[in-house]
Design a protein around this motif. Structure first.
Motif, PDB file in Angstrom:
ATOM      1  N   ILE A   1    -126.247  77.370 -39.250  1.00 34.76           N
ATOM      2  CA  ILE A   1    -125.198  77.458 -38.224  1.00 34.76           C
ATOM      3  C   ILE A   1    -124.485  78.796 -38.378  1.00 34.76           C
ATOM      4  O   ILE A   1    -123.933  79.098 -39.440  1.00 34.76           O
ATOM      5  CB  ILE A   1    -124.158  76.315 -38.367  1.00 34.76           C
ATOM      6  CG1 ILE A   1    -124.844  74.947 -38.448  1.00 34.76           C
ATOM      7  CG2 ILE A   1    -123.161  76.366 -37.229  1.00 34.76           C
ATOM      8  CD1 ILE A   1    -125.578  74.530 -37.211  1.00 34.76           C
ATOM      9  N   LEU A   2    -124.505  79.614 -37.326  1.00 37.92           N
ATOM     10  CA  LEU A   2    -123.827  80.910 -37.342  1.00 37.92           C
ATOM     11  C   LEU A   2    -122.335  80.728 -37.114  1.00 37.92           C
ATOM     12  O   LEU A   2    -121.912  79.884 -36.319  1.00 37.92           O
ATOM     13  CB  LEU A   2    -124.402  81.823 -36.261  1.00 37.92           C
ATOM     14  CG  LEU A   2    -125.885  82.193 -36.379  1.00 37.92           C
ATOM     15  CD1 LEU A   2    -126.321  82.967 -35.142  1.00 37.92           C
ATOM     16  CD2 LEU A   2    -126.138  83.011 -37.633  1.00 37.92           C
ATOM     17  N   ASN A   3    -121.545  81.520 -37.786  1.00 31.74           N
ATOM     18  CA  ASN A   3    -120.095  81.409 -37.688  1.00 31.74           C
ATOM     19  C   ASN A   3    -119.560  82.177 -36.482  1.00 31.74           C
ATOM     20  O   ASN A   3    -119.498  83.400 -36.491  1.00 31.74           O
ATOM     21  CB  ASN A   3    -119.453  81.941 -38.980  1.00 31.74           C
ATOM     22  CG  ASN A   3    -117.956  81.739 -38.990  1.00 31.74           C
ATOM     23  OD1 ASN A   3    -117.444  80.809 -38.385  1.00 31.74           O
ATOM     24  ND2 ASN A   3    -117.248  82.616 -39.673  1.00 31.74           N
ATOM     25  N   ASP A   4    -119.199  81.430 -35.409  1.00 27.40           N
ATOM     26  CA  ASP A   4    -118.519  82.014 -34.248  1.00 27.40           C
ATOM     27  C   ASP A   4    -119.225  83.271 -33.734  1.00 27.40           C
ATOM     28  O   ASP A   4    -118.682  84.376 -33.807  1.00 27.40           O
ATOM     29  CB  ASP A   4    -117.065  82.328 -34.621  1.00 27.40           C
ATOM     30  CG  ASP A   4    -116.227  82.708 -33.408  1.00 27.40           C
ATOM     31  OD1 ASP A   4    -116.665  82.412 -32.287  1.00 27.40           O
ATOM     32  OD2 ASP A   4    -115.145  83.303 -33.582  1.00 27.40           O
ATOM     33  N   THR A   5    -120.433  83.099 -33.216  1.00 27.87           N
ATOM     34  CA  THR A   5    -121.226  84.242 -32.751  1.00 27.87           C
ATOM     35  C   THR A   5    -121.656  84.025 -31.305  1.00 27.87           C
ATOM     36  O   THR A   5    -122.561  83.233 -31.019  1.00 27.87           O
ATOM     37  CB  THR A   5    -122.464  84.444 -33.638  1.00 27.87           C
ATOM     38  OG1 THR A   5    -122.054  84.548 -35.000  1.00 27.87           O
ATOM     39  CG2 THR A   5    -123.221  85.703 -33.256  1.00 27.87           C
ATOM     40  N   MET A   6    -120.969  84.741 -30.382  1.00 26.78           N
ATOM     41  CA  MET A   6    -121.255  84.612 -28.951  1.00 26.78           C
ATOM     42  C   MET A   6    -121.237  85.990 -28.294  1.00 26.78           C
ATOM     43  O   MET A   6    -120.678  86.945 -28.833  1.00 26.78           O
ATOM     44  CB  MET A   6    -120.230  83.697 -28.276  1.00 26.78           C
ATOM     45  CG  MET A   6    -120.162  82.280 -28.832  1.00 26.78           C
ATOM     46  SD  MET A   6    -119.060  81.196 -27.894  1.00 26.78           S
ATOM     47  CE  MET A   6    -120.005  80.950 -26.390  1.00 26.78           C
ATOM     48  N   TYR A   7    -121.844  86.044 -27.119  1.00 23.07           N
ATOM     49  CA  TYR A   7    -121.819  87.283 -26.342  1.00 23.07           C
ATOM     50  C   TYR A   7    -121.783  86.920 -24.860  1.00 23.07           C
ATOM     51  O   TYR A   7    -122.622  86.159 -24.381  1.00 23.07           O
ATOM     52  CB  TYR A   7    -123.046  88.152 -26.642  1.00 23.07           C
ATOM     53  CG  TYR A   7    -123.064  89.444 -25.858  1.00 23.07           C
ATOM     54  CD1 TYR A   7    -122.219  90.488 -26.204  1.00 23.07           C
ATOM     55  CD2 TYR A   7    -123.908  89.610 -24.764  1.00 23.07           C
ATOM     56  CE1 TYR A   7    -122.211  91.670 -25.482  1.00 23.07           C
ATOM     57  CE2 TYR A   7    -123.918  90.793 -24.039  1.00 23.07           C
ATOM     58  CZ  TYR A   7    -123.058  91.822 -24.399  1.00 23.07           C
ATOM     59  OH  TYR A   7    -123.038  92.995 -23.683  1.00 23.07           O
ATOM     60  N   SER A   8    -120.787  87.433 -24.166  1.00 18.29           N
ATOM     61  CA  SER A   8    -120.621  87.183 -22.733  1.00 18.29           C
ATOM     62  C   SER A   8    -120.639  85.687 -22.421  1.00 18.29           C
ATOM     63  O   SER A   8    -121.313  85.227 -21.501  1.00 18.29           O
ATOM     64  CB  SER A   8    -121.730  87.907 -21.942  1.00 18.29           C
ATOM     65  OG  SER A   8    -121.440  87.909 -20.565  1.00 18.29           O
ATOM     66  N   HIS A   9    -119.896  84.929 -23.224  1.00 20.51           N
ATOM     67  CA  HIS A   9    -119.732  83.472 -23.079  1.00 20.51           C
ATOM     68  C   HIS A   9    -121.014  82.674 -23.314  1.00 20.51           C
ATOM     69  O   HIS A   9    -121.072  81.495 -22.954  1.00 20.51           O
ATOM     70  CB  HIS A   9    -119.162  83.115 -21.696  1.00 20.51           C
ATOM     71  CG  HIS A   9    -117.702  83.403 -21.566  1.00 20.51           C
ATOM     72  ND1 HIS A   9    -116.746  82.804 -22.339  1.00 20.51           N
ATOM     73  CD2 HIS A   9    -117.039  84.276 -20.758  1.00 20.51           C
ATOM     74  CE1 HIS A   9    -115.559  83.265 -22.000  1.00 20.51           C
ATOM     75  NE2 HIS A   9    -115.700  84.169 -21.061  1.00 20.51           N
ATOM     76  N   SER A  10    -122.010  83.284 -23.889  1.00 23.97           N
ATOM     77  CA  SER A  10    -123.245  82.570 -24.230  1.00 23.97           C
ATOM     78  C   SER A  10    -123.386  82.502 -25.743  1.00 23.97           C
ATOM     79  O   SER A  10    -123.155  83.500 -26.441  1.00 23.97           O
ATOM     80  CB  SER A  10    -124.464  83.278 -23.637  1.00 23.97           C
ATOM     81  OG  SER A  10    -124.445  83.224 -22.226  1.00 23.97           O
ATOM     82  N   SER A  11    -123.751  81.335 -26.242  1.00 24.01           N
ATOM     83  CA  SER A  11    -123.963  81.176 -27.682  1.00 24.01           C
ATOM     84  C   SER A  11    -125.190  81.958 -28.119  1.00 24.01           C
ATOM     85  O   SER A  11    -126.183  82.040 -27.389  1.00 24.01           O
ATOM     86  CB  SER A  11    -124.151  79.698 -28.024  1.00 24.01           C
ATOM     87  OG  SER A  11    -122.938  78.996 -27.915  1.00 24.01           O
ATOM     88  N   VAL A  12    -125.125  82.534 -29.308  1.00 23.10           N
ATOM     89  CA  VAL A  12    -126.256  83.281 -29.864  1.00 23.10           C
ATOM     90  C   VAL A  12    -127.093  82.345 -30.723  1.00 23.10           C
ATOM     91  O   VAL A  12    -126.567  81.580 -31.528  1.00 23.10           O
ATOM     92  CB  VAL A  12    -125.760  84.473 -30.710  1.00 23.10           C
ATOM     93  CG1 VAL A  12    -126.915  85.104 -31.484  1.00 23.10           C
ATOM     94  CG2 VAL A  12    -125.080  85.504 -29.816  1.00 23.10           C
ATOM     95  N   VAL A  13    -128.396  82.394 -30.506  1.00 24.25           N
ATOM     96  CA  VAL A  13    -129.354  81.646 -31.319  1.00 24.25           C
ATOM     97  C   VAL A  13    -130.302  82.663 -31.946  1.00 24.25           C
ATOM     98  O   VAL A  13    -130.888  83.487 -31.246  1.00 24.25           O
ATOM     99  CB  VAL A  13    -130.137  80.622 -30.482  1.00 24.25           C
ATOM    100  CG1 VAL A  13    -131.241  79.968 -31.308  1.00 24.25           C
ATOM    101  CG2 VAL A  13    -129.192  79.546 -29.940  1.00 24.25           C
ATOM    102  N   MET A  14    -130.424  82.632 -33.268  1.00 23.12           N
ATOM    103  CA  MET A  14    -131.198  83.636 -33.995  1.00 23.12           C
ATOM    104  C   MET A  14    -132.531  83.065 -34.459  1.00 23.12           C
ATOM    105  O   MET A  14    -132.596  81.936 -34.955  1.00 23.12           O
ATOM    106  CB  MET A  14    -130.384  84.126 -35.196  1.00 23.12           C
ATOM    107  CG  MET A  14    -131.028  85.250 -35.977  1.00 23.12           C
ATOM    108  SD  MET A  14    -129.997  85.745 -37.396  1.00 23.12           S
ATOM    109  CE  MET A  14    -128.630  86.519 -36.534  1.00 23.12           C
TER     110      MET A  14
END
Length: 351
Positions: free
Chosen positions: A158-171
């Motif tokens: 689980i990534l700690n608070d990682t978003m861009y342009s209101h979209s969640s980031v999935v790595m």
């Protein structure tokens, strides 16, 4: 201090009323500040968590991470200068319990990565690390989710608070990302970049070095959200100044005869002024500190899906601004104190 405290005890209901109004205004300011910060972080927390000062990407009038398309020749030239692999991004979707949500899919880079809240970074092709906001849908480490194309992947972290342009980031791992995405945007987050390296990179055709601020300002939703929220916060500070000004001015007028007597027996104006400032500071600080305690307590129980974020710097700024606004709002009372004539005040005359 003694004079201020005695007066506050005698007129305790008035001062409690002022404190309650400051408390309500403080609650609104802190909540809107937290909302503004939370919405802002949903736009840029990926950039903050990458801990990079510059981004090497496709040269554009409006630089945006997800639209930076670099060809192999450009990538090779960039990597000769910075000696690192690119961060790749692509729009995708995840499917859980018949729900779907748009996400930003990225690869795992060797340089600075967003911190993990739980689990580990993906190593296998069919593993992903998801943003913590997605846990509100009941996803946890070890669960299996689907990406676009009905590809099943396992959640490794689980990534700690990682978003861009209101979209969640999935790595994903680099290999997993390449298998999932055929065409992706490429950027190179650089933490330390010399002037010589910057000049070499800017000399590459179709490539430019941008700062984090350059990219932040071009996120469409960022300015549109922050401007009205910040205007609301400013309006609340103005209302606070007006309210405090009205309360303390009326209280000063009601005490004209007492102030006149105090001046007549030798109490200097500066002592009366110090008493008024002390009262403003005590009531303002009491109201704001209560508001901070309440909002901080509520934030613990707020769902992870709610865009709310308060930092110590924001809280400190609110306290300082409220104190300044309180003193500015009481300027009319200061003027009145200086202008009170002891003889006229004792006789009941008013200006």
């Amino acid at each position: 201090m003694s004079l201020a405290w005695k007066e506050m005890k005698y007129y305790k209901f008035r001062f409690i009323l002022i404190m309650m109004i400051i408390l309500l205004l403080g609650l609104m300011v802190l909540f809107i500040s937290g909302l503004a910060k939370g919405l802002g972080r949903e736009n840029i927390s990926l950039l903050d968590n990458m801990n990079a000062s510059n981004y090497v990407m496709q040269e554009k009038k409006q630089p945006q991470l997800q639209t930076s398309i670099l060809n192999h020749h450009q990538s090779d030239q960039i990597e000769e200068v910075v000696n690192q692999r690119p961060l790749k991004l692509a729009s995708d979707k995840i499917y859980t319990n018949k729900d779907e949500e748009s996400i930003i899919l990225t690869n795992t880079v060797k340089n600075d990565k967003p911190k993990l809240k739980e689990g580990r970074y993906p190593k296998e092709d069919k593993e992903v690390a998801i943003n913590e906001k997605l846990t509100s849908q009941g996803i946890s480490v070890g669960d299996t989710i689907k990406l676009k194309g009905n590809h099943k992947v396992k959640v490794s972290g689980i990534l700690n608070d990682t978003m861009y342009s209101h979209s969640s980031v999935v790595m994903m791992s680099d290999n997993g990302f390449n298998k999932q995405v055929s065409k992706a945007a490429k950027v190179y987050p650089i933490k330390n970049l010399s002037e010589k390296q910057k000049n070499k990179l800017n000399a590459i055709d179709g490539v430019k070095v941008y700062s984090q601020d350059d990219i932040t300002q071009e996120i469409p939703s960022y300015q549109a959200e922050q401007a009205p929220l910040n205007m609301m916060i400013v309006s609340l500070f103005v209302i606070t100044a007006i309210v405090l000004s009205a309360f303390f001015y009326v209280m000063t007028i009601q005490k004209i005869s007492q102030i006149g007597i105090l001046k007549a027996i030798g109490i200097k104006t500066k002592h009366l002024l110090l008493s008024l400032v002390t009262q403003i500071l005590i009531t303002t600080l009491a109201g704001v500190l209560l508001a901070i305690i309440i909002v901080s307590g509520l934030s613990i129980f707020m769902p992870v899906s709610m865009p709310f974020h308060l930092e110590l710097t924001n809280i400190g700024l609110v306290i300082v601004i409220f104190i300044i606004v309180g003193i500015v709002g009481a300027i009319l009372s200061f003027i009145k104190l200086f202008r009170i004539d002891p003889i006229e005040a004792i006789g009941g005359a008013e200006e």
